[in-house]
Design a protein around this motif. Sequence first.
Motif, short mmCIF file in Angstrom:
data_model
loop_
_atom_site.label_atom_id
_atom_site.label_comp_id
_atom_site.label_asym_id
_atom_site.label_seq_id
_atom_site.Cartn_x
_atom_site.Cartn_y
_atom_site.Cartn_z
N LEU A 143 0.70 -1.25 0.03
CA LEU A 143 0.06 -0.03 0.03
C LEU A 143 0.80 1.29 -0.07
O LEU A 143 1.77 1.45 0.79
CB LEU A 143 -0.75 0.03 1.12
N PHE A 144 0.66 1.98 -1.08
CA PHE A 144 1.19 3.35 -0.94
C PHE A 144 0.36 4.65 -1.21
O PHE A 144 -0.50 4.56 -1.61
CB PHE A 144 2.34 3.52 -2.32
N THR A 145 0.92 5.70 -0.60
CA THR A 145 0.23 7.12 -0.54
C THR A 145 1.13 7.77 -1.34
O THR A 145 2.13 8.06 -1.10
CB THR A 145 0.00 7.56 0.60
N PHE A 146 0.52 8.44 -2.44
CA PHE A 146 0.94 9.58 -3.28
C PHE A 146 0.46 10.87 -2.58
O PHE A 146 -0.79 10.83 -2.90
CB PHE A 146 1.06 9.54 -4.58
N ALA A 147 1.35 11.87 -2.26
CA ALA A 147 0.61 13.36 -1.68
C ALA A 147 1.31 14.39 -2.48
O ALA A 147 2.36 14.41 -2.56
CB ALA A 147 0.87 13.10 -0.23
N GLY A 148 0.26 15.07 -3.10
CA GLY A 148 0.64 16.31 -3.62
C GLY A 148 0.63 17.59 -2.58
O GLY A 148 -0.54 17.88 -2.09
N GLY A 149 1.56 18.53 -2.56
CA GLY A 149 1.61 19.50 -1.50
C GLY A 149 2.78 20.49 -1.80
O GLY A 149 3.35 20.68 -2.82
N ASP A 150 3.22 20.89 -0.49
CA ASP A 150 4.52 21.57 -0.85
C ASP A 150 5.63 20.91 -0.02
O ASP A 150 6.87 21.50 0.16
CB ASP A 150 4.32 22.89 -0.15
N SER A 151 5.73 19.52 0.13
CA SER A 151 6.82 18.61 0.63
C SER A 151 6.87 17.30 -0.08
O SER A 151 6.16 16.95 -0.97
CB SER A 151 6.84 18.58 2.05
N GLY A 152 8.09 16.70 -0.05
CA GLY A 152 8.29 15.43 -0.83
C GLY A 152 9.55 15.47 -1.85
O GLY A 152 10.01 16.46 -1.85
N ASP A 153 9.87 14.40 -1.97
CA ASP A 153 11.20 13.97 -2.68
C ASP A 153 11.03 14.50 -4.22
O ASP A 153 12.17 14.34 -4.70
CB ASP A 153 11.57 12.57 -2.34
N TRP A 154 9.97 14.81 -4.65
CA TRP A 154 9.80 14.69 -6.25
C TRP A 154 9.35 16.14 -6.27
O TRP A 154 8.01 16.51 -5.83
CB TRP A 154 9.06 13.95 -6.71
N ARG A 155 9.94 17.09 -7.25
CA ARG A 155 9.41 18.40 -7.71
C ARG A 155 8.28 18.29 -8.69
O ARG A 155 8.81 17.66 -9.90
CB ARG A 155 10.56 19.14 -7.77
N ILE A 156 7.26 18.76 -8.54
CA ILE A 156 6.26 18.59 -9.87
C ILE A 156 6.44 19.70 -10.95
O ILE A 156 6.76 20.87 -10.44
CB ILE A 156 4.85 18.64 -9.27
N VAL A 157 6.64 19.19 -12.20
CA VAL A 157 7.04 20.02 -13.27
C VAL A 157 5.90 20.40 -14.32
O VAL A 157 5.84 21.23 -15.09
CB VAL A 157 8.60 19.62 -14.03
N ALA A 158 5.07 19.32 -14.07
CA ALA A 158 3.87 19.36 -14.84
C ALA A 158 2.63 18.65 -14.56
O ALA A 158 2.92 17.48 -14.01
CB ALA A 158 4.19 19.15 -16.61
#
Lengths: 191, 191
Positions: free
Chosen positions: B11-26
């Motif tokens: 089970l994995f959670t993907f979270a979009g916000g202002d933290s995390g190891d990946w920078r959203i580019v698009a």
Amino acid sequence: MVQVSGAPPRLFTFAGGDSGDWRIVAMTAVAGEPLPDASRLAMIAGAAGAERAKWRLRGITSNERYVTRGEKSELVAKQQDLGRPDSTCAALIPIRKTAAWWALAQDERRRIFEESSKHVRIGLKYLPAVARRLHHCRDLGEGELFDFLTWFEYGPSDAAAFDALVAELRASEEWRYVGREIDIRVIRAEG
Amino acid sequence: MVQVSGAPPRLFTFAGGDSGDWRIVAMTAVAGEPLPDASRLAMIAGAAGAERAKWRLRGITSNERYVTRGEKSELVAKQQDLGRPDSTCAALIPIRKTAAWWALAQDERRRIFEESSKHVRIGLKYLPAVARRLHHCRDLGEGELFDFLTWFEYGPSDAAAFDALVAELRASEEWRYVGREIDIRVIRAEG
């Protein structure tokens, strides 16, 4: 979890304890560890309710994993809904399959399920006498005790036929991949 | 939920916000409603964490639903694991399929998935450059927004190839059954 308005419920909780509409008349550990004894079974739509039961098992209805269009049409034509007034007997059969089963590819599981074990073909013989609903547990989370919960309803005069149905399936190649199975028989509680 | 000791997480959670190891580019809504904008993406094992994110999507790895033994063997022989140091590019693609898709029988879905759309055959062309992990959401509960979350990792020199991969799939018969799709591209955040 948000219930989509208008859609039928998919998630169900089966709770064994001292309350519920069904009186437990037998609990048999066919394979693996038994579940704690209980006197009543409650079937509840959703994930909440019966928090003080001795055990709670959750499952969700889903798309078919093996049946072909032809088989699905035959099943739909013959099967009846749950809740028939004369279906005063029921069974809950939680099953866990082995890691070996889940490591098989789709075509290998299909071959065992139907071409060898005739799971659909056997089930069809007992329609419409036995009504059923299959619930999946394996992908609800990481800690589920079972992979499937199947709920069956039938009348007292079909109880022997139901015994024959489960005996046929348990003799199949597919059942070599069943690591845990509990057979819980219930009758509708009076009043 | 109890993590089975020794077993890899499912089970994995993907979270979009202002933290995390990946920078959203698009973030592109290919079909249906977009997700709220976010600057960072976190991938977390389990269901807890990042509770203050703008959005959180959960998914669970499971058994294959369509691939044959031959296809599975080809995939296993060619594919590589996630986490390669030079895979600094990644994509999260949440997808929801239509009710029409889920009403199809297994043989109908398989025909569209592979015989018509060549889903496995297309994917194999991009191995081992693109590593992937498929997470299922549909059977986690009744209120899931998506049916699948697929996570892809690749190096910068394979970014154009990855674009070609998703373009091939989106042109297929299978994609006529995609009702919602978000394409989220990320790069590994520095330090």
